[in-house]
Design an enzyme around this catalytic site. Structure first.
Site, PDB file in Angstrom:
ATOM      1  N   ILE A  19       5.943  -6.176   3.267  1.00  0.00           N
ATOM      2  CA  ILE A  19       5.265  -7.354   3.795  1.00  0.00           C
ATOM      3  C   ILE A  19       4.266  -7.919   2.797  1.00  0.00           C
ATOM      4  CG2 ILE A  19       3.637  -8.132   5.567  1.00  0.00           C
ATOM      5  CD1 ILE A  19       5.071  -6.160   7.496  1.00  0.00           C
ATOM      6  N   ASP A  64      -6.529   2.516  -5.097  1.00  0.00           N
ATOM      7  CA  ASP A  64      -6.414   3.232  -3.819  1.00  0.00           C
ATOM      8  C   ASP A  64      -7.497   2.672  -2.910  1.00  0.00           C
ATOM      9  OD1 ASP A  64      -6.421   4.939  -1.656  1.00  0.00           O
ATOM     10  OD2 ASP A  64      -6.245   6.766  -2.847  1.00  0.00           O
ATOM     11  N   ASN A  91      -3.582  -5.749   4.152  1.00  0.00           N
ATOM     12  CA  ASN A  91      -2.220  -5.346   4.470  1.00  0.00           C
ATOM     13  C   ASN A  91      -1.947  -3.864   4.254  1.00  0.00           C
ATOM     14  OD1 ASN A  91       0.815  -5.846   4.754  1.00  0.00           O
ATOM     15  ND2 ASN A  91       0.691  -5.095   2.652  1.00  0.00           N
ATOM     16  N   SER A 139      -0.006  -4.220  13.995  1.00  0.00           N
ATOM     17  CA  SER A 139       1.328  -3.834  14.439  1.00  0.00           C
ATOM     18  C   SER A 139       1.396  -4.025  15.945  1.00  0.00           C
ATOM     19  CB  SER A 139       1.585  -2.360  14.091  1.00  0.00           C
ATOM     20  OG  SER A 139       2.733  -1.879  14.757  1.00  0.00           O
ATOM     21  N   TYR A 151      -1.819   6.107  14.060  1.00  0.00           N
ATOM     22  CA  TYR A 151      -1.369   4.802  13.581  1.00  0.00           C
ATOM     23  C   TYR A 151      -1.696   3.720  14.606  1.00  0.00           C
ATOM     24  CZ  TYR A 151       1.806   1.114  11.986  1.00  0.00           C
ATOM     25  OH  TYR A 151       2.338  -0.088  11.553  1.00  0.00           O
ATOM     26  N   LYS A 155      -4.500   0.588  14.220  1.00  0.00           N
ATOM     27  CA  LYS A 155      -4.102  -0.813  14.331  1.00  0.00           C
ATOM     28  C   LYS A 155      -4.828  -1.497  15.492  1.00  0.00           C
ATOM     29  CE  LYS A 155      -1.255  -0.881  10.842  1.00  0.00           C
ATOM     30  NZ  LYS A 155      -1.695  -1.519   9.570  1.00  0.00           N
ATOM     31  N   ILE A 184      10.002  -3.710  11.265  1.00  0.00           N
ATOM     32  CA  ILE A 184      10.397  -4.539  10.129  1.00  0.00           C
ATOM     33  C   ILE A 184      11.128  -3.674   9.108  1.00  0.00           C
ATOM     34  CG2 ILE A 184       9.591  -6.073   8.311  1.00  0.00           C
ATOM     35  CD1 ILE A 184       9.071  -7.112  11.178  1.00  0.00           C
TER      36      ILE A 184
END
Length: 251
Positions: A19, A64, A91, A139, A151, A155, A184
């Site tokens: 992305i 990083d 991103n 997400s 995760y 988000k 995706i």
């Protein structure tokens, strides 16, 4: 449609593939200039080369983003090279999937704190120049149960952060929004790996998408570029799902 992004300065983290790379190419196609970072030098330089062939001025630096000093140095270099920052696209993702200390640390260090620190850094620049745009790439996992806890929680934190900032920064003419991709698929990405290694899980996920396929990085990039553009001038504090109907909640 001219999106009004010609000569705008755009910073994208995690832009060597997927992305981030697709968004950088889409911005370059609109005439914007780019500052991009990623951990892998080879892939980053390849992405930078693609952007330069499209006429964009490019600043690329291996970084990083979980390490505050490295992120700070990248952003200072981006500002110096491009002269300003009109758009920040947070991103990069750690994609922490293990429900343990390591998984939670990875997700929050990369997804949340890097986004927060980058926003801290660029907001004074945007304020001084009269406005700007901050976009978090979250997400649909932030919007419903079923994904790995670290995760999804990271988000969801980005959604909350953006909502608060959108209100706080509106007087400074800084818009803050979230793009929430569904599943995706792109070369080298998580879903390509799952397709090869765990086809039953891939097919089960595919069955939840009304359009009958997974999305592409380019489709998410199109939403990112629009949301960053002056054409979206009255849109702030919004979570835009880009998922072919995969997320089915009312909100």
């Amino acid at each position: 449609m001219d999106l009004g992004l010609s000569n705008k300065a755009v910073v994208i983290t995690g832009a060597s593939r997927g992305i981030g790379r697709a968004a950088a190419l889409a911005f370059a196609a609109e005439g914007a200039h780019l500052a991009i970072c990623a951990r892998g030098k080879a892939a980053l330089e390849a992405a930078a080369g693609e952007l330069r062939t499209r006429g964009a001025k490019v600043f690329a630096q291996s970084c990083d983003v979980a390490i505050a000093a490295e992120l700070d140095a990248f952003l200072d270099g981006a500002h110096a090279a491009l002269g300003r920052v009109d758009v920040l696209v947070n991103n990069a993702t750690g994609f922490g999937t293990s429900d343990d200390e390591a998984g939670w640390k990875k997700s929050f260090d990369v997804d949340v704190m890097a986004s927060v620190r980058a926003t801290w850094k660029v907001v004074p620049w945007m304020t001084a120049q009269g406005g700007g745009v901050v976009l978090h790439i979250a997400s649909t996992s932030a919007l419903e149960a079923g994904s790995p806890p670290p995760y999804a929680a990271a988000k969801a934190a980005l959604v909350s952060h953006s909502k608060t900032l959108a209100i706080a920064l509106a007087p400074e003419k800084i818009r803050v929004n979230v793009i929430a991709p569904g599943s995706i698929e792109f070369p080298g990405g998580v879903w390509e790996t799952i397709k090869k290694a765990n086809r039953p899980f891939y097919d089960a996920t595919l069955s939840t998408i009304p359009w009958g396929r997974l999305g592409s990085a380019e489709e998410v990039a199109n939403a990112v570029v629009f949301a960053a553009s002056p054409r979206a001038s009255w849109i702030t504090g919004v979570v835009l799902s880009v998922d072919g109907g995969q997320h089915k909640g009312n909100l």
